[in-house]
Design an enzyme around this catalytic site. Structure first.
Site, PDB file in Angstrom:
ATOM      1  N   ASN A   1     -20.182  22.693  -3.019  1.00  0.00           N
ATOM      2  CA  ASN A   1     -20.996  22.726  -2.718  1.00  0.00           C
ATOM      3  C   ASN A   1     -20.170  23.761  -1.266  1.00  0.00           C
ATOM      4  O   ASN A   1     -20.589  24.308  -0.349  1.00  0.00           O
ATOM      5  CB  ASN A   1     -21.141  21.667  -1.017  1.00  0.00           C
TER       6      ASN A   1
ATOM      7  N   GLY B   1     -16.644  27.023  -1.776  1.00  0.00           N
ATOM      8  CA  GLY B   1     -15.196  27.378  -1.736  1.00  0.00           C
ATOM      9  C   GLY B   1     -15.080  28.313  -3.981  1.00  0.00           C
ATOM     10  O   GLY B   1     -16.202  27.821  -4.475  1.00  0.00           O
TER      11      GLY B   1
ATOM     12  N   GLY C   1     -15.366  25.418  -6.100  1.00  0.00           N
ATOM     13  CA  GLY C   1     -16.658  24.479  -7.114  1.00  0.00           C
ATOM     14  C   GLY C   1     -18.362  25.167  -6.695  1.00  0.00           C
ATOM     15  O   GLY C   1     -19.142  25.516  -7.254  1.00  0.00           O
TER      16      GLY C   1
ATOM     17  N   SER D   1      -3.327  24.001 -10.452  1.00  0.00           N
ATOM     18  CA  SER D   1      -2.451  24.235  -9.201  1.00  0.00           C
ATOM     19  C   SER D   1      -1.486  24.742  -9.947  1.00  0.00           C
ATOM     20  O   SER D   1      -1.045  24.279 -11.194  1.00  0.00           O
ATOM     21  CB  SER D   1      -2.865  24.030  -8.138  1.00  0.00           C
TER      22      SER D   1
ATOM     23  N   TYR E   1       0.788  16.638  -3.709  1.00  0.00           N
ATOM     24  CA  TYR E   1       0.035  17.787  -3.851  1.00  0.00           C
ATOM     25  C   TYR E   1       0.680  17.709  -4.907  1.00  0.00           C
ATOM     26  O   TYR E   1      -0.572  18.305  -6.680  1.00  0.00           O
ATOM     27  CB  TYR E   1      -0.459  18.943  -3.264  1.00  0.00           C
TER      28      TYR E   1
END
Length: 306
Positions: free
Chosen positions: A24, A26, A28, A151, A177
């Site tokens: 929904n 960014g 993606g 990342s 992260y």
């Protein structure tokens, strides 16, 4: 094809079914948009169905006739992952692309509904479970791919903290992260090892460089203050950030186990190419151990030989 690969290089996708998590916004959203524009049937797998519908409307405005569906998927809940997988299985006889894109970056310490540290639970375990529950719809499909977004932060010094996976003893949001993004790569490489003998599905990873998306909302205040001044120098927008994922998902020349990222300075920005990941991401013993732990924590076993 130019060395500077762009969305114009995406081959025709008509007849392919693509499931994109976190579609929904960014990266993606841009991934789903480009796949839809090239003819794929795209499932926007999102936590907030209303936001998913709004994203679908935006895609249709740019690509009239786009074949889109909305699937509720809350990666903070294994019950939701199982329900989403069951609904997808009832709706689609096959899946060509599973793009594990959704992610959470450096939030204050929180846990998923199943008690996992939020970043490890969403970024790795939720996607691990989803892939395991959908893989048998992909294995018979020639050219099917599981693409997982990692990342540059995967180069975390501590590696996978098997003695404190859920950060119960101590919590460093940046390290947690990084651990989750390292887990994405370890999962990709181990999945590729297991599917390789079957010859149909491949597992590939990608990273967006430093992309200006909503993920930065949890960065420390001083960092957010200077971002507007430095972002044009070191970052790129979501459309460019999505290109490594799109290339990993669609370029016919892609090989299983490859990792795609930007070709610019320090991989911060640029056009997608094959890049290297850390030495620890290629540690097969750690890959196998993480896989076993992930199966135990999620209760999901893949339809594959060890």
């Amino acid at each position: 094809m130019s060395d500077k690969w762009t969305e114009l290089d995406v081959p025709q996708q008509r007849g392919r079914v693509a499931v994109v998590t976190g579609a929904n916004t960014g990266l993606g959203f841009e991934t789903a948009r480009v796949l839809a524009e090239h003819g794929a049937s795209v499932v926007l797998a999102v936590r907030d169905v209303e936001k998913g519908k709004q994203a679908a409307d935006r895609i249709v405005a740019q690509a009239p006739g786009a074949d889109l569906a909305i699937q509720r998927l809350d990666l903070t809940s294994l019950d939701s992952v199982r329900a989403a997988a069951a609904e997808l299985r009832s709706s689609y006889p096959k899946i060509d692309l599973l793009i594990n894109n959704a992610g959470i970056m450096t939030p204050p310490k929180r846990t998923t509904r199943d008690g996992f540290e939020l970043q490890f639970g969403v970024n790795h375990l939720g996607h691990f479970a989803l892939a395991g529950l959908l893989l048998d719809l992909m294995l018979p499909v020639p050219g099917s791919r599981v693409v997982t977004v990692s990342s540059m932060a995967h180069r975390v010094r501590a590696g996978i903290r098997f003695d404190d996976l859920q950060s119960e003893r101590s919590y460093d949001r940046v390290a947690a992260y990084g651990q989750s993004k390292l887990a994405n790569l370890l999962f990709t490489y181990e999945l590729q090892r297991r599917v390789a003998p079957l010859g149909g599905t491949i597992a590939v990873a990608a990273h967006p460089g430093v992309a200006a998306t909503e993920l930065v909302r949890n960065l420390p205040g001083p960092v957010r203050l200077v971002l507007p001044a430095v972002m044009p120098l070191f970052t790129q927008g979501p459309a460019m950030g999505a290109l490594p994922t799109l290339r990993a998902a669609t370029d016919p020349a892609v090989l299983g186990g490859q990792y795609y990222g930007p070709d610019g300075w320090r991989e911060n920005r640029g056009h997608p190419r094959v890049v290297a990941s850390s030495k620890q991401s290629h540690d097969e013993a750690v890959q196998r151990r993480l896989w076993a732990v992930s199966e135990q924590l999620t209760g999901v076993r893949f339809p594959l030989e060890d």
